[in-house]
Design an enzyme around this catalytic site. Structure first.
Site, PDB file in Angstrom:
ATOM      1  N   ALA A  87      56.144   8.232 -18.880  1.00 24.47           N
ATOM      2  CA  ALA A  87      55.863   9.055 -20.064  1.00 24.47           C
ATOM      3  C   ALA A  87      54.366   9.212 -20.234  1.00 24.47           C
ATOM      4  O   ALA A  87      53.577   8.388 -19.757  1.00 24.47           O
ATOM      5  CB  ALA A  87      56.474   8.412 -21.313  1.00 24.47           C
ATOM      6  N   ASP A  88      54.002  10.255 -20.913  1.00 27.29           N
ATOM      7  CA  ASP A  88      52.598  10.455 -21.275  1.00 27.29           C
ATOM      8  C   ASP A  88      52.545  11.070 -22.660  1.00 27.29           C
ATOM      9  O   ASP A  88      53.358  11.939 -22.992  1.00 27.29           O
ATOM     10  CB  ASP A  88      51.882  11.350 -20.262  1.00 27.29           C
ATOM     11  CG  ASP A  88      50.380  11.355 -20.498  1.00 27.29           C
ATOM     12  OD1 ASP A  88      49.766  10.281 -20.370  1.00 27.29           O
ATOM     13  OD2 ASP A  88      49.821  12.416 -20.827  1.00 27.29           O
ATOM     14  N   THR A  89      51.611  10.604 -23.457  1.00 29.28           N
ATOM     15  CA  THR A  89      51.458  11.081 -24.834  1.00 29.28           C
ATOM     16  C   THR A  89      50.046  11.592 -25.038  1.00 29.28           C
ATOM     17  O   THR A  89      49.080  10.942 -24.617  1.00 29.28           O
ATOM     18  CB  THR A  89      51.739   9.949 -25.837  1.00 29.28           C
ATOM     19  OG1 THR A  89      53.080   9.480 -25.651  1.00 29.28           O
ATOM     20  CG2 THR A  89      51.575  10.426 -27.272  1.00 29.28           C
ATOM     21  N   ALA A 124      55.632  13.652 -23.114  1.00 35.87           N
ATOM     22  CA  ALA A 124      56.443  14.145 -22.006  1.00 35.87           C
ATOM     23  C   ALA A 124      57.104  12.975 -21.302  1.00 35.87           C
ATOM     24  O   ALA A 124      56.517  11.895 -21.171  1.00 35.87           O
ATOM     25  CB  ALA A 124      55.577  14.928 -21.029  1.00 35.87           C
TER      26      ALA A 124
END
Length: 208
Positions: A87-89, A124
């Site tokens: 995930a990436d924020t 994402a």
């Protein structure tokens, strides 16, 4: 490095390709047995944004890169083949990506810009398994109340802003700064559990 994280002592069902303690905690909360992978970072700048790359494309590309790099590392380390979740924020203010603050001055600058304004948090997700890639994205709208300089200074003194996109963590002290949230609270934390559960169905895992 592989870190086993399974309080229920069940066999792990997925790999989590993230060192974020918040993502680990959220997977634990929904009862998903998992193993945290600490994949060596590639050389160079950490998660660079390409020139002219829109925020929504950047965050999805970064999550995808993390998952695919972890999948390759699993093969190289001859680890059991399990689905790998990454995930990436990112925090987006008027089209600009606000990443993790480099230092106290940078954190103060970010929080001063977020103060009294509305921004968006994009998280994402990318799930790799058996050569297939599944993706999802959560977008939340967050309004932060007006902060004064002493408040920002005290918050930075707490150490909480560092290592967090936009220099704040909604699950911590900064929760008192948030006037309104439209979207996913867990998405702002870094792992939208609703979208995560839906994504896992693609590989035959249902939560709970």
């Amino acid at each position: 490095m592989v870190q086993a994280t399974n309080p229920a002592l069940a066999l792990p069902r997925i790999y989590l390709a993230s060192a974020s303690p918040r993502r680990h905690e959220l997977l634990t909360q929904i009862g998903l047995a998992h193993t945290v992978l600490k994949v060596p970072a590639p050389p160079g700048e950490d998660e660079p944004q390409h020139p002219g790359e829109p925020a929504e494309i950047y965050v999805q590309r970064t999550a995808r890169d993390k998952a695919q790099r972890a999948e390759q590392w699993i093969v190289a380390q001859d680890l059991p083949a399990l689905p790998v979740l990454a995930a990436d924020t990112t925090v987006v203010l008027r089209g600009e990506v606000l990443g993790k603050p480099a230092n106290r001055e940078h954190a103060i600058q970010m929080l001063s810009r977020l103060s009294g304004s509305t921004h968006h948090v994009h998280t994402a997700l990318a799930l790799c398994h058996q050569g297939k890639l599944y993706e999802a994205v959560s977008v939340s709208e967050v309004r932060m109340r007006q902060l004064d300089d002493p408040e920002i200074a005290r918050y930075c003194d707490s150490g909480e802003p560092y290592g967090k996109a936009g220099a704040y963590g909604i699950q911590g002290l900064a929760g008192t700064f948030i006037e309104h949230l439209s979207g996913s609270y867990t998405g702002v934390m870094g792992l939208p559990v609703h979208e995560t559960a839906l994504l896992l169905r693609h590989v035959g895992i249902r939560v709970p």
